[in-house]
Design an enzyme around this catalytic site. Structure first.
Site, short mmCIF file in Angstrom:
data_model
loop_
_atom_site.label_atom_id
_atom_site.label_comp_id
_atom_site.label_asym_id
_atom_site.label_seq_id
_atom_site.Cartn_x
_atom_site.Cartn_y
_atom_site.Cartn_z
N GLY A 54 0.81 -1.21 0.00
CA GLY A 54 0.00 0.00 0.00
C GLY A 54 0.84 1.25 0.00
N LEU A 55 0.14 2.36 0.22
CA LEU A 55 0.82 3.65 0.15
C LEU A 55 1.46 3.97 1.51
CD1 LEU A 55 1.28 5.91 -1.87
CD2 LEU A 55 -0.91 6.88 -1.27
N HIS A 56 2.47 3.17 1.88
CA HIS A 56 3.11 3.40 3.17
C HIS A 56 4.19 4.46 3.03
CE1 HIS A 56 6.80 1.07 2.28
NE2 HIS A 56 6.01 0.51 1.40
N ALA A 57 5.00 4.60 4.05
CA ALA A 57 5.92 5.75 4.12
C ALA A 57 6.76 5.96 2.86
CB ALA A 57 6.83 5.60 5.34
N ALA A 90 4.74 6.90 -0.28
CA ALA A 90 4.17 8.22 -0.07
C ALA A 90 5.24 9.27 -0.30
CB ALA A 90 3.60 8.34 1.34
#
Lengths: 93, 575
Positions: free
Chosen positions: A13-16, A19
């Site tokens: 997913g759109l983790h650190a 992002a």
């Protein structure tokens, strides 16, 4: 203004890190960039905004890009997301 | 909640959690309570606005400097990426304008303004579902540090070396900072084994247990703890019996370790004085210290898939170059064999293609030759780093099946070397290019292939799989997969002979080389360079050092007569 839908494909997913990569890329363009997701709207050039979306794999984002270099911006942003931020594999996050 | 230390007689208590990083640690508990920093701020008057804005700006600078310097000392890529994200937060334009707005238009003091704005972000996250919202620890960590700086609070606890850190939850920054205090272990109430804190603890080899319910509430300061990072258990106030049990276990591990260490220091030669070379199979930067610990003579197989699949270095030549240089620097003066990106088969690489038979499909060199930019970028990165450490890099080509493939690779390497020279890059003129022998046709034609290349490396896992037509990942038939199968031995013998006839070095980098008796058999065939997972090296070394080459020769001639795996097994167990 360009509006386009994309889906988060990478496992983690759109983790650190993704992002951070997304914001870094978006900030290179002059155009304004907003992300809509499940009724939230965040500035795509704001790392905190993007992180608070907590977009997991499968989440659908609507991108809104508006400005002089919107076409180029949209292309590269969509490519980054559809490419799974280069994390095709299961991330050991 | 009542503290265990409040009891007159400290009672032994067992706590369970998730094993996040292996190892056993014994030490006193150091409690780390992350208190939300206090907000002193009052509503401010208009003429104080300028001063408060200044305090905020200054806090951003200080925090950035701290994170920058922490990041500069970081060798771990995960840690460095996480710190980078926090640095990026400090430069977030929305964050700035929101906080400035709170100060200017709502007359809030800097600390209260920071608190309010971060709270808004975190509230949004709380409403989200799923694992990603747990990552809010990175965000609240930045908030707390900013507020502490604004209020001139140090906020940097120090711990006695050798103590076990007990905390509710740790941010990556905290794990990185506290690891510098040489803590013996980490216990957290929160977090899973995939949390950032857990990943970092593993990378830094600090035994850790996470997800221990209420640990930080129930464990008292200075209580004695035994942390078992293998089992995921913690003994608080261990009884004498328990301590003894663990002491024995620790000394057993230590004994084993020193026995292995003694073995590692032994000269690499057979009982009758024939030298051999043991090297390490490595994939991650974090494994490099094992090369040193087990005294491997360099790296016989450096896997590069993780660079493409895990990290951001996809399409980044410089990042790749850094990785190779780090590896070369750490293994000086020994050689490093870099295998080109070996996608496909069991290594999922989804470019939208689906294959009926992935193991017989678009993988290894086949994929690289279709993806020339990817191939050339990797070769360039390898060649550049090899130029910095001449004579130590070897290139290994995976999944070769035709002589044409070898020719193309050789030409491409030459072409890129010339390009680099034109750009005034240092080049290793004599860089060796070798092939993986993992498809039976290459083994059968080993002599033809050997003439076109500098060395051969037998990948016994895939070779066995292709030779016996068994997918070892398929549970229904995995019993048919056997690396000791007589046909495997005969095929390896063919390659070894071809190597001798053509004067081409042959090595083995598959699982077979870490089987001590099999290693003796390989040596008997004249293959004296083996590469394996570093931790398996001592046992192999022991076997090789304690037999003569003559005994190994004898073993080979008997193995080559075997007709079933059972016969090989019985030979091996009597060796």
């Amino acid at each position: 203004m360009i509006k386009e839908k994309v889906t988060i494909v990478n496992n983690a997913g759109l983790h650190a890190r993704p992002a951070a990569a997304l914001v870094k890329l978006a900030s290179k363009f002059e155009s304004d960039f907003f992300i809509h997701m499940y009724g939230y709207k965040v500035n795509g050039k704001s790392i905190l905004g993007v992180m608070t979306l907590a977009a997991e794999q499968g989440a659908e984002l609507e991108l809104e890009i508006d400005g002089p270099d919107e076409k180029e911006a949209a292309e590269s942003i969509i490519e980054l997301i559809e490419d799974g931020f280069g994390e095709v594999y299961e991330e050991d996050e | 909640m009542k503290k265990m230390s409040d009891n007159l007689q400290a009672e032994e208590v067992l706590l369970k959690g998730a094993a996040a990083a292996p190892g056993i640690a014994v030490g006193k508990a150091s409690l780390y309570r992350q208190r939300r920093p206090r907000i002193y701020g009052q509503n401010i008057t208009d003429d104080q606005v300028g001063h408060q804005l200044e305090r905020f700006e200054k806090a951003l600078d200080v925090a950035r400097e701290e994170l920058d310097s922490l990041r500069a000392d970081q060798d771990h890529e995960d840690a460095s990426d996480l710190l980078q994200t926090q640095i990026q937060m400090l430069g977030d334009p929305d964050l700035h304008s929101r906080i400035e707005n709170e100060i200017k238009n709502n007359n809030k003091a800097a600390d209260a303004a920071i608190d309010k704005v971060f709270e808004d972000y975190l509230n949004v996250m709380k409403r989200q579902e799923g694992v990603l919202k747990e990552r809010s620890v990175d965000i609240s960590d930045v908030r707390d540090r900013l507020i502490q700086i604004v209020n001139n609070e140090d906020g940097k606890p120090r711990f006695e070396p050798g103590t076990i850190l007990v905390a509710h939850n740790l941010s990556p920054r905290e794990v990185i900072e506290f690891s510098e205090n040489n803590i013996a272990g980490i216990i957290m109430d929160k977090g899973g084994t995939t949390s950032h804190a857990a990943i970092l603890a593993r990378a830094m080899q600090i035994p850790a247990i996470v997800g221990v319910k209420d640990a930080s509430e129930t464990i008292g300061a200075d209580e004695l703890l035994i942390l078992d990072g293998v089992e995921g258990s913690i003994v608080v106030n261990p009884s004498t019996t328990t301590r003894k049990k663990y002491d024995e276990r620790i000394s057993r591990v230590a004994e084993e370790h020193s026995r292995e260490q003694a073995l590692c220091e032994k000269k690499s030669e057979t009982a009758d004085g024939h030298p051999f070379v043991l090297r390490a199979n490595v994939e991650f930067q974090e494994e490099l210290n094992f090369v040193d610990i087990y005294q491997a003579e360099g790296i016989g197989l450096l896997r590069t898939e993780s660079m493409y699949l895990h990290q951001s270095s996809f399409r980044d030549e410089e990042k790749q170059c850094d990785f190779y240089r780090t590896v070369l620097k750490a293994t000086h003066p020994h050689p490093v064999t870099v295998r080109l990106f070996d996608a496909g088969g069991d290594k999922f690489f989804d470019l939208g293609q689906e294959e009926q038979n992935p193991f017989l499909g678009w993988r290894g060199i086949r994929m690289l030759l279709d993806q020339r930019p990817l191939l050339e970028q990797q070769l360039k990165a390898i060649l550049k780093s090899a130029g910095t450490y001449p004579g130590r890099t070897r290139i290994l080509v995976p999944m070769v099946t035709t002589l044409d493939e070898v020719e193309i690779i050789n030409k491409t390497v030459k072409k890129l070397q010339n390009q680099l020279k034109e750009n005034n890059c240092k080049v290793d003129e004599d860089i060796e290019v070798g092939l993986m022998v993992e498809v039976p046709n290459v083994a059968v034609q080993a002599e033809d292939f050997a003439r076109k290349t500098d060395f051969l490396s037998i990948g016994t896992n895939d070779l066995t799989q292709y030779l016996l037509a068994v997918d070892r990942g398929n549970e229904r038939i995995s019993n048919l997969y056997d690396q000791r199968h007589p046909a495997v031995w005969r095929l390896i013998q063919m390659v070894a002979e071809a190597g001798k006839r053509t004067g081409t070095p042959v090595s083995v980098c598959g699982e077979l080389s870490s089987d001590p008796v099999a290693a003796c058999c390989l040596l008997g065939m004249g293959i004296n360079e083996l590469s394996m997972t570093p931790a398996l090296l001592p046992k192999v070394k022991q076997a090789l050092c304690s037999h003569t080459l003559k005994e190994m020769d004898q073993l080979v001639s008997e193995v080559l007569k075997c007709t079933t795996t059972a016969e090989v097994d019985s030979l091996f167990s009597n060796f």
